[in-house]
Design a protein around this motif. Structure first.
Motif, mmCIF file in Angstrom:
data_model
loop_
_atom_site.group_PDB
_atom_site.id
_atom_site.type_symbol
_atom_site.label_atom_id
_atom_site.label_comp_id
_atom_site.label_asym_id
_atom_site.label_seq_id
_atom_site.Cartn_x
_atom_site.Cartn_y
_atom_site.Cartn_z
ATOM 1 N N ALA A 1 0.812 -1.225 0.000
ATOM 2 C CA ALA A 1 0.000 0.000 0.000
ATOM 3 C C ALA A 1 0.840 1.267 0.000
ATOM 4 C CB ALA A 1 -0.950 0.011 1.199
ATOM 5 N N TRP A 2 2.101 1.174 0.404
ATOM 6 C CA TRP A 2 2.961 2.356 0.332
ATOM 7 C C TRP A 2 3.122 2.837 -1.112
ATOM 8 C CZ3 TRP A 2 3.545 4.802 4.602
ATOM 9 C CH2 TRP A 2 3.678 4.129 5.821
ATOM 10 N N TRP A 3 2.891 1.951 -2.062
ATOM 11 C CA TRP A 3 3.130 2.278 -3.464
ATOM 12 C C TRP A 3 1.850 2.630 -4.210
ATOM 13 C CZ3 TRP A 3 8.137 2.877 -4.377
ATOM 14 C CH2 TRP A 3 9.025 2.267 -3.478
ATOM 15 N N VAL A 4 0.763 2.821 -3.477
ATOM 16 C CA VAL A 4 -0.493 3.233 -4.111
ATOM 17 C C VAL A 4 -0.310 4.601 -4.776
ATOM 18 C CG1 VAL A 4 -2.862 3.992 -3.658
ATOM 19 C CG2 VAL A 4 -1.995 1.887 -2.608
ATOM 20 N N GLY A 5 -0.623 4.679 -6.070
ATOM 21 C CA GLY A 5 -0.507 5.940 -6.791
ATOM 22 C C GLY A 5 0.909 6.329 -7.148
ATOM 23 N N VAL A 6 1.857 5.412 -6.955
ATOM 24 C CA VAL A 6 3.270 5.698 -7.184
ATOM 25 C C VAL A 6 3.761 4.925 -8.402
ATOM 26 C CG1 VAL A 6 5.603 5.521 -6.232
ATOM 27 C CG2 VAL A 6 3.686 6.136 -4.741
ATOM 28 N N LYS B 1 1.303 12.946 2.734
ATOM 29 C CA LYS B 1 2.519 13.381 3.428
ATOM 30 C C LYS B 1 3.216 12.207 4.109
ATOM 31 C CE LYS B 1 0.384 17.859 4.519
ATOM 32 N NZ LYS B 1 -0.108 18.710 5.631
ATOM 33 N N LEU B 2 2.437 11.357 4.770
ATOM 34 C CA LEU B 2 3.016 10.207 5.458
ATOM 35 C C LEU B 2 3.611 9.211 4.462
ATOM 36 C CD1 LEU B 2 0.164 9.744 8.063
ATOM 37 C CD2 LEU B 2 2.535 10.350 8.609
ATOM 38 N N GLN B 3 2.915 9.015 3.347
ATOM 39 C CA GLN B 3 3.420 8.119 2.312
ATOM 40 C C GLN B 3 4.757 8.623 1.779
ATOM 41 O OE1 GLN B 3 1.519 8.293 -1.516
ATOM 42 N NE2 GLN B 3 1.657 6.069 -1.795
ATOM 43 N N GLN B 4 4.826 9.909 1.499
ATOM 44 C CA GLN B 4 6.063 10.496 0.985
ATOM 45 C C GLN B 4 7.204 10.280 1.973
ATOM 46 O OE1 GLN B 4 6.052 14.789 0.497
ATOM 47 N NE2 GLN B 4 7.527 14.655 -1.171
ATOM 48 N N ARG B 5 6.920 10.461 3.231
ATOM 49 C CA ARG B 5 7.948 10.291 4.250
ATOM 50 C C ARG B 5 8.454 8.850 4.286
ATOM 51 N NH1 ARG B 5 10.542 11.841 8.649
ATOM 52 N NH2 ARG B 5 10.503 10.521 10.488
ATOM 53 N N TYR B 6 7.549 7.890 4.231
ATOM 54 C CA TYR B 6 7.965 6.492 4.385
ATOM 55 C C TYR B 6 8.432 5.849 3.084
ATOM 56 C CZ TYR B 6 7.153 6.185 9.285
ATOM 57 O OH TYR B 6 7.288 6.359 10.638
ATOM 58 N N LEU B 7 8.417 6.604 1.999
ATOM 59 C CA LEU B 7 9.110 6.169 0.797
ATOM 60 C C LEU B 7 10.551 6.664 0.789
ATOM 61 C CD1 LEU B 7 6.362 6.639 -1.942
ATOM 62 C CD2 LEU B 7 7.191 4.501 -0.936
ATOM 63 N N ASN B 8 10.892 7.440 1.793
ATOM 64 C CA ASN B 8 12.256 7.923 1.981
ATOM 65 C C ASN B 8 13.079 6.809 2.632
ATOM 66 O OD1 ASN B 8 14.640 9.072 3.073
ATOM 67 N ND2 ASN B 8 13.668 11.086 3.220
#
Length: 356
Positions: free
Chosen positions: A181-186, A299-306
């Motif tokens: 799910a971290w990659w939803v929309g990515v 915002k949280l997704q962006q952070r945890y893709l770091n």
């Protein structure tokens, strides 16, 4: 006996005992209040206690020797019985919160939904009441009390707790970080991660519609990680504490999105098929709430893709003596723990993220 355990909680077995006892006592403390059905918060707290007890059973499973009545499966079944009633309470609270915000012409829709919900809740409460008076539940309580009086462990339960904490925590953290799910929309092109630069209501609704199940599953994993990490908070420093709070934020944001979807599904079931046209105000409120949460999730997704943030979370769990913070310029900084760590006190430090 319990006070003595609190003063000598250095072995893994002692922490297992404290976790089991704490959450069991929390759950049953609300039993009588739940039966009176005066305040939905009582049911919520009992359910939380049962869920956390299940997390303790799961997290300490390698060292525990438990009777069948205390199995993860049994506790999970009990938590689900409580959960069915709690879910209806959440729906009811949401509808009552929306009610004063919609126009008079939409009130009949909400009244009808609340009436349907009340009938369903009565049946669910009866199920909970019967369960709390059942032989199965009494046997469960007796089994836990018996185990607490004379606990049984595997041989390696006497290891120092700090020496095995990473082994207990990392499997949960890894499952969280590897969740799809971290990659939803990515999209990924080579080594570059691309995300939408402009958030729109239509785009958010499309992603939630397509990936709602995956996001909900991530929320459940975040909750499991949070519960496990919370068991050992006093063994770690401020950076670890911030990660726990951030994972809670992930859980809450995704949970609110899921709640709106569940409410819409309920309304689809109990109201006429054209309720969205008849109740545009309610529809707009639900959509707006989802969109606001989606912006927080972005915002949280962006952070945890770091990669450094992910590395920081893993490193925070690896050693109870050192935690790693990710600074604004994406460098890693070691933070030695304060000497009074075991007292539960922590020193002030820069937040890992901006809280809203």
């Amino acid at each position: 006996m319990i006070q003595q355990r609190h003063s000598q909680t250095q072995q893994l077995r002692d922490w297992a005992y404290l976790g089991m006892e704490k959450y069991f006592r929390k759950a049953i403390a609300y039993e009588q209040k739940v039966l009176t059905d005066q305040d939905p918060e009582d049911l919520h707290q009992m359910r939380v206690g049962m869920r956390r007890l299940r997390s303790a059973v799961t997290g300490f499973a390698p060292i525990l020797d438990l009777p069948p009545q205390m199995s993860n499966k049994r506790i999970g079944k009990m938590a689900r019985i409580l959960g069915e009633l709690r879910d209806l309470d959440v729906l009811q609270e949401a509808l009552q919160e929306y009610q004063p915000q919609v126009k008079a012409k939409e009130q009949p829709l909400l009244e009808k939904a609340l009436q349907k919900l009340s009938k369903r809740r009565s049946k669910a409460f009866k199920t909970v009441k019967n369960f709390l008076k059942s032989k199965t539940y009494k046997n469960f309580k007796q089994s836990v009390n018996t185990w607490l009086q004379e606990p049984h462990y595997q041989n390696w339960a006497e290891l120092p707790v700090n020496s095995v904490l990473p082994d207990l925590l990392l499997p949960y953290i890894n499952q969280l970080l590897l969740h799809p799910a971290w990659w939803v929309g990515v999209t990924v092109e080579g080594e570059k991660i691309k995300r939408p630069t402009r958030l729109t209501l239509k785009g958010a609704e499309s992603q939630i519609s397509q990936q709602g199940e995956a996001l909900h599953d991530l929320r459940k994993q975040a909750k499991r990680v949070r519960y496990q990490m919370s068991l050992f908070r006093q063994h770690y420093g401020p950076v670890y504490q911030e990660y726990v709070q951030e994972i809670k934020q992930i859980q809450e944001v995704l949970g609110t999105i899921q709640d709106t979807l569940v409410l819409e599904a309920f309304l689809d079931e109990v109201l006429p098929s054209n309720w969205r046209q008849e109740g545009p105000g309610l529809t707009k409120l639900l959509t707006k709430q989802r969109y606001e949460c989606w912006k927080e999730w972005y915002k949280l997704q962006q952070r945890y893709l770091n990669e450094l943030v992910r590395q920081g979370l893993r490193q925070a769990a690896i050693s109870p003596l050192i935690a790693i913070a990710v600074t604004e310029n994406n460098t890693l900084v070691s933070k030695d723990l304060p000497e009074d760590m075991n007292s539960g006190k922590t020193t002030n430090h820069r937040h890992l993220h901006n809280k809203h």
